[in-house]
Write a protein that holds these residues in place. Structure first.
Motif, PDB file in Angstrom:
ATOM      1  N   ASP A  58    -115.579  28.520 -23.892  1.00  0.00           N
ATOM      2  CA  ASP A  58    -115.516  29.042 -22.536  1.00  0.00           C
ATOM      3  C   ASP A  58    -114.711  30.348 -22.526  1.00  0.00           C
ATOM      4  OD1 ASP A  58    -115.702  28.599 -19.502  1.00  0.00           O
ATOM      5  OD2 ASP A  58    -113.529  28.805 -19.838  1.00  0.00           O
ATOM      6  N   ARG A  59    -115.220  31.363 -21.868  1.00  0.00           N
ATOM      7  CA  ARG A  59    -114.577  32.674 -21.815  1.00  0.00           C
ATOM      8  C   ARG A  59    -113.144  32.593 -21.292  1.00  0.00           C
ATOM      9  NH1 ARG A  59    -116.476  37.694 -22.074  1.00  0.00           N
ATOM     10  NH2 ARG A  59    -115.096  39.336 -21.326  1.00  0.00           N
ATOM     11  N   ASP A  60    -112.945  31.882 -20.179  1.00  0.00           N
ATOM     12  CA  ASP A  60    -111.612  31.786 -19.589  1.00  0.00           C
ATOM     13  C   ASP A  60    -110.650  31.056 -20.518  1.00  0.00           C
ATOM     14  OD1 ASP A  60    -112.364  33.188 -17.301  1.00  0.00           O
ATOM     15  OD2 ASP A  60    -112.914  31.356 -16.218  1.00  0.00           O
ATOM     16  N   GLU A  61    -111.146  30.024 -21.192  1.00  0.00           N
ATOM     17  CA  GLU A  61    -110.308  29.284 -22.143  1.00  0.00           C
ATOM     18  C   GLU A  61    -109.909  30.173 -23.315  1.00  0.00           C
ATOM     19  OE1 GLU A  61    -110.667  25.435 -25.101  1.00  0.00           O
ATOM     20  OE2 GLU A  61    -111.953  25.533 -23.335  1.00  0.00           O
ATOM     21  N   LEU A  62    -110.863  30.959 -23.818  1.00  0.00           N
ATOM     22  CA  LEU A  62    -110.584  31.870 -24.917  1.00  0.00           C
ATOM     23  C   LEU A  62    -109.547  32.909 -24.500  1.00  0.00           C
ATOM     24  CD1 LEU A  62    -111.103  32.958 -27.757  1.00  0.00           C
ATOM     25  CD2 LEU A  62    -113.052  34.244 -26.805  1.00  0.00           C
ATOM     26  N   LYS A  63    -109.724  33.477 -23.314  1.00  0.00           N
ATOM     27  CA  LYS A  63    -108.769  34.482 -22.834  1.00  0.00           C
ATOM     28  C   LYS A  63    -107.374  33.882 -22.729  1.00  0.00           C
ATOM     29  CE  LYS A  63    -108.029  37.994 -19.330  1.00  0.00           C
ATOM     30  NZ  LYS A  63    -108.622  38.719 -18.201  1.00  0.00           N
ATOM     31  N   GLN A  64    -107.276  32.683 -22.181  1.00  0.00           N
ATOM     32  CA  GLN A  64    -105.975  32.018 -22.061  1.00  0.00           C
ATOM     33  C   GLN A  64    -105.361  31.765 -23.431  1.00  0.00           C
ATOM     34  OE1 GLN A  64    -104.261  31.578 -19.272  1.00  0.00           O
ATOM     35  NE2 GLN A  64    -102.572  30.765 -20.468  1.00  0.00           N
ATOM     36  N   ASP A  65    -106.176  31.321 -24.381  1.00  0.00           N
ATOM     37  CA  ASP A  65    -105.690  31.078 -25.743  1.00  0.00           C
ATOM     38  C   ASP A  65    -105.167  32.367 -26.374  1.00  0.00           C
ATOM     39  OD1 ASP A  65    -106.334  28.411 -25.523  1.00  0.00           O
ATOM     40  OD2 ASP A  65    -108.147  28.552 -26.757  1.00  0.00           O
ATOM     41  N   ILE A  66    -105.885  33.463 -26.175  1.00  0.00           N
ATOM     42  CA  ILE A  66    -105.474  34.750 -26.738  1.00  0.00           C
ATOM     43  C   ILE A  66    -104.157  35.206 -26.118  1.00  0.00           C
ATOM     44  CG2 ILE A  66    -106.034  37.211 -26.850  1.00  0.00           C
ATOM     45  CD1 ILE A  66    -108.994  36.339 -27.168  1.00  0.00           C
ATOM     46  N   LEU A  67    -104.051  35.106 -24.803  1.00  0.00           N
ATOM     47  CA  LEU A  67    -102.820  35.522 -24.134  1.00  0.00           C
ATOM     48  C   LEU A  67    -101.628  34.666 -24.571  1.00  0.00           C
ATOM     49  CD1 LEU A  67    -104.200  36.262 -20.556  1.00  0.00           C
ATOM     50  CD2 LEU A  67    -103.530  37.919 -22.323  1.00  0.00           C
ATOM     51  N   GLU A  68    -101.853  33.371 -24.742  1.00  0.00           N
ATOM     52  CA  GLU A  68    -100.785  32.492 -25.228  1.00  0.00           C
ATOM     53  C   GLU A  68    -100.404  32.847 -26.666  1.00  0.00           C
ATOM     54  OE1 GLU A  68    -102.084  28.458 -24.613  1.00  0.00           O
ATOM     55  OE2 GLU A  68    -101.951  28.655 -22.425  1.00  0.00           O
ATOM     56  N   MET A  69    -101.388  33.174 -27.493  1.00  0.00           N
ATOM     57  CA  MET A  69    -101.104  33.570 -28.868  1.00  0.00           C
ATOM     58  C   MET A  69    -100.267  34.845 -28.892  1.00  0.00           C
ATOM     59  SD  MET A  69    -103.657  34.621 -31.980  1.00  0.00           S
ATOM     60  CE  MET A  69    -104.120  32.952 -32.378  1.00  0.00           C
ATOM     61  N   ILE A  70    -100.656  35.827 -28.098  1.00  0.00           N
ATOM     62  CA  ILE A  70     -99.900  37.079 -28.030  1.00  0.00           C
ATOM     63  C   ILE A  70     -98.462  36.801 -27.611  1.00  0.00           C
ATOM     64  CG2 ILE A  70     -99.631  39.246 -26.756  1.00  0.00           C
ATOM     65  CD1 ILE A  70    -102.744  39.339 -26.628  1.00  0.00           C
TER      66      ILE A  70
ATOM     67  N   GLU B 270     -96.697  34.033 -27.879  1.00  0.00           N
ATOM     68  CA  GLU B 270     -95.956  33.317 -28.921  1.00  0.00           C
ATOM     69  C   GLU B 270     -95.608  34.233 -30.093  1.00  0.00           C
ATOM     70  OE1 GLU B 270     -94.058  30.275 -31.114  1.00  0.00           O
ATOM     71  OE2 GLU B 270     -94.406  30.611 -28.985  1.00  0.00           O
ATOM     72  N   LEU B 271     -96.543  35.066 -30.524  1.00  0.00           N
ATOM     73  CA  LEU B 271     -96.276  35.970 -31.641  1.00  0.00           C
ATOM     74  C   LEU B 271     -95.233  37.019 -31.267  1.00  0.00           C
ATOM     75  CD1 LEU B 271     -99.875  36.403 -33.083  1.00  0.00           C
ATOM     76  CD2 LEU B 271     -98.003  35.025 -34.023  1.00  0.00           C
ATOM     77  N   GLN B 272     -95.210  37.425 -30.005  1.00  0.00           N
ATOM     78  CA  GLN B 272     -94.159  38.330 -29.539  1.00  0.00           C
ATOM     79  C   GLN B 272     -92.815  37.600 -29.496  1.00  0.00           C
ATOM     80  OE1 GLN B 272     -95.984  39.632 -25.849  1.00  0.00           O
ATOM     81  NE2 GLN B 272     -96.308  41.669 -26.696  1.00  0.00           N
ATOM     82  N   ARG B 273     -92.821  36.361 -29.035  1.00  0.00           N
ATOM     83  CA  ARG B 273     -91.592  35.579 -28.911  1.00  0.00           C
ATOM     84  C   ARG B 273     -90.904  35.404 -30.266  1.00  0.00           C
ATOM     85  NH1 ARG B 273     -89.502  30.894 -29.764  1.00  0.00           N
ATOM     86  NH2 ARG B 273     -91.369  29.908 -30.596  1.00  0.00           N
ATOM     87  N   ILE B 274     -91.711  35.218 -31.318  1.00  0.00           N
ATOM     88  CA  ILE B 274     -91.115  35.037 -32.647  1.00  0.00           C
ATOM     89  C   ILE B 274     -91.050  36.352 -33.436  1.00  0.00           C
ATOM     90  CG2 ILE B 274     -91.636  32.566 -32.747  1.00  0.00           C
ATOM     91  CD1 ILE B 274     -94.038  33.192 -34.510  1.00  0.00           C
ATOM     92  N   SER B 275     -91.225  37.450 -32.720  1.00  0.00           N
ATOM     93  CA  SER B 275     -90.999  38.814 -33.245  1.00  0.00           C
ATOM     94  C   SER B 275     -91.911  39.210 -34.396  1.00  0.00           C
ATOM     95  CB  SER B 275     -89.535  38.993 -33.657  1.00  0.00           C
ATOM     96  OG  SER B 275     -88.701  38.789 -32.566  1.00  0.00           O
ATOM     97  N   LEU B 276     -93.174  38.747 -34.354  1.00  0.00           N
ATOM     98  CA  LEU B 276     -94.125  39.164 -35.374  1.00  0.00           C
ATOM     99  C   LEU B 276     -94.970  40.352 -34.918  1.00  0.00           C
ATOM    100  CD1 LEU B 276     -95.271  35.686 -36.721  1.00  0.00           C
ATOM    101  CD2 LEU B 276     -93.641  37.288 -37.758  1.00  0.00           C
ATOM    102  N   ILE B 277     -95.258  40.404 -33.628  1.00  0.00           N
ATOM    103  CA  ILE B 277     -96.024  41.522 -33.073  1.00  0.00           C
ATOM    104  C   ILE B 277     -95.308  42.067 -31.849  1.00  0.00           C
ATOM    105  CG2 ILE B 277     -98.254  40.625 -33.890  1.00  0.00           C
ATOM    106  CD1 ILE B 277     -98.813  39.836 -30.933  1.00  0.00           C
ATOM    107  N   CYS B 278     -95.742  43.246 -31.433  1.00  0.00           N
ATOM    108  CA  CYS B 278     -95.229  43.836 -30.192  1.00  0.00           C
ATOM    109  C   CYS B 278     -96.343  44.695 -29.592  1.00  0.00           C
ATOM    110  CB  CYS B 278     -93.983  44.662 -30.442  1.00  0.00           C
ATOM    111  SG  CYS B 278     -94.244  46.071 -31.563  1.00  0.00           S
ATOM    112  N   GLU B 279     -96.165  45.045 -28.342  1.00  0.00           N
ATOM    113  CA  GLU B 279     -97.078  46.011 -27.744  1.00  0.00           C
ATOM    114  C   GLU B 279     -96.628  47.370 -28.203  1.00  0.00           C
ATOM    115  OE1 GLU B 279     -98.040  45.600 -23.591  1.00  0.00           O
ATOM    116  OE2 GLU B 279     -97.524  43.470 -23.681  1.00  0.00           O
ATOM    117  N   SER B 280     -97.566  48.242 -28.496  1.00  0.00           N
ATOM    118  CA  SER B 280     -97.251  49.572 -28.982  1.00  0.00           C
ATOM    119  C   SER B 280     -96.299  50.259 -27.997  1.00  0.00           C
ATOM    120  CB  SER B 280     -98.523  50.385 -29.136  1.00  0.00           C
ATOM    121  OG  SER B 280     -98.224  51.646 -29.673  1.00  0.00           O
TER     122      SER B 280
END
Length: 88
Positions: free
Chosen positions: A62-74, A76-86
């Motif tokens: 489902d598109r909405d489920e995928l979008k939510q999963d992606i936003l949650e992944m972003i 979490e990865l920001q929270r543990i300092s692996l990625i950031c927004e440019s």
């Protein structure tokens, strides 16, 4: 939204999976095949809707489920300092 790896973080891909490696702490985070596909898309594109469109060509979800999963992944990865927004 432009996503990039934090300084001193490597993203290494195996055949289908991948790892984030924090060079400062020596810790690593394993990513399964679907997480790897999402991360690769996020690192290549600044348009989350484009990322979703590309992933929907690969996965039946489902598109909405995928979008939510992606936003949650972003988040979490920001929270543990692996990625950031440019620009962070």
């Amino acid at each position: 939204m432009i996503i990039q790896l934090n300084e001193n973080v490597l993203f290494e891909k195996t055949d289908t999976d991948s790892y984030f490696i924090d060079l400062n702490s020596g810790k690593y985070v394993y990513n399964n095949a679907s997480s790897t596909a999402i991360i690769e898309q996020l690192l290549e594109s600044s348009d989350i809707e484009e990322v979703i469109d590309d992933l929907l060509k690969i996965y039946i979800v489902d598109r909405d489920e995928l979008k939510q999963d992606i936003l949650e992944m972003i988040e979490e990865l920001q929270r543990i300092s692996l990625i950031c927004e440019s620009g962070e």
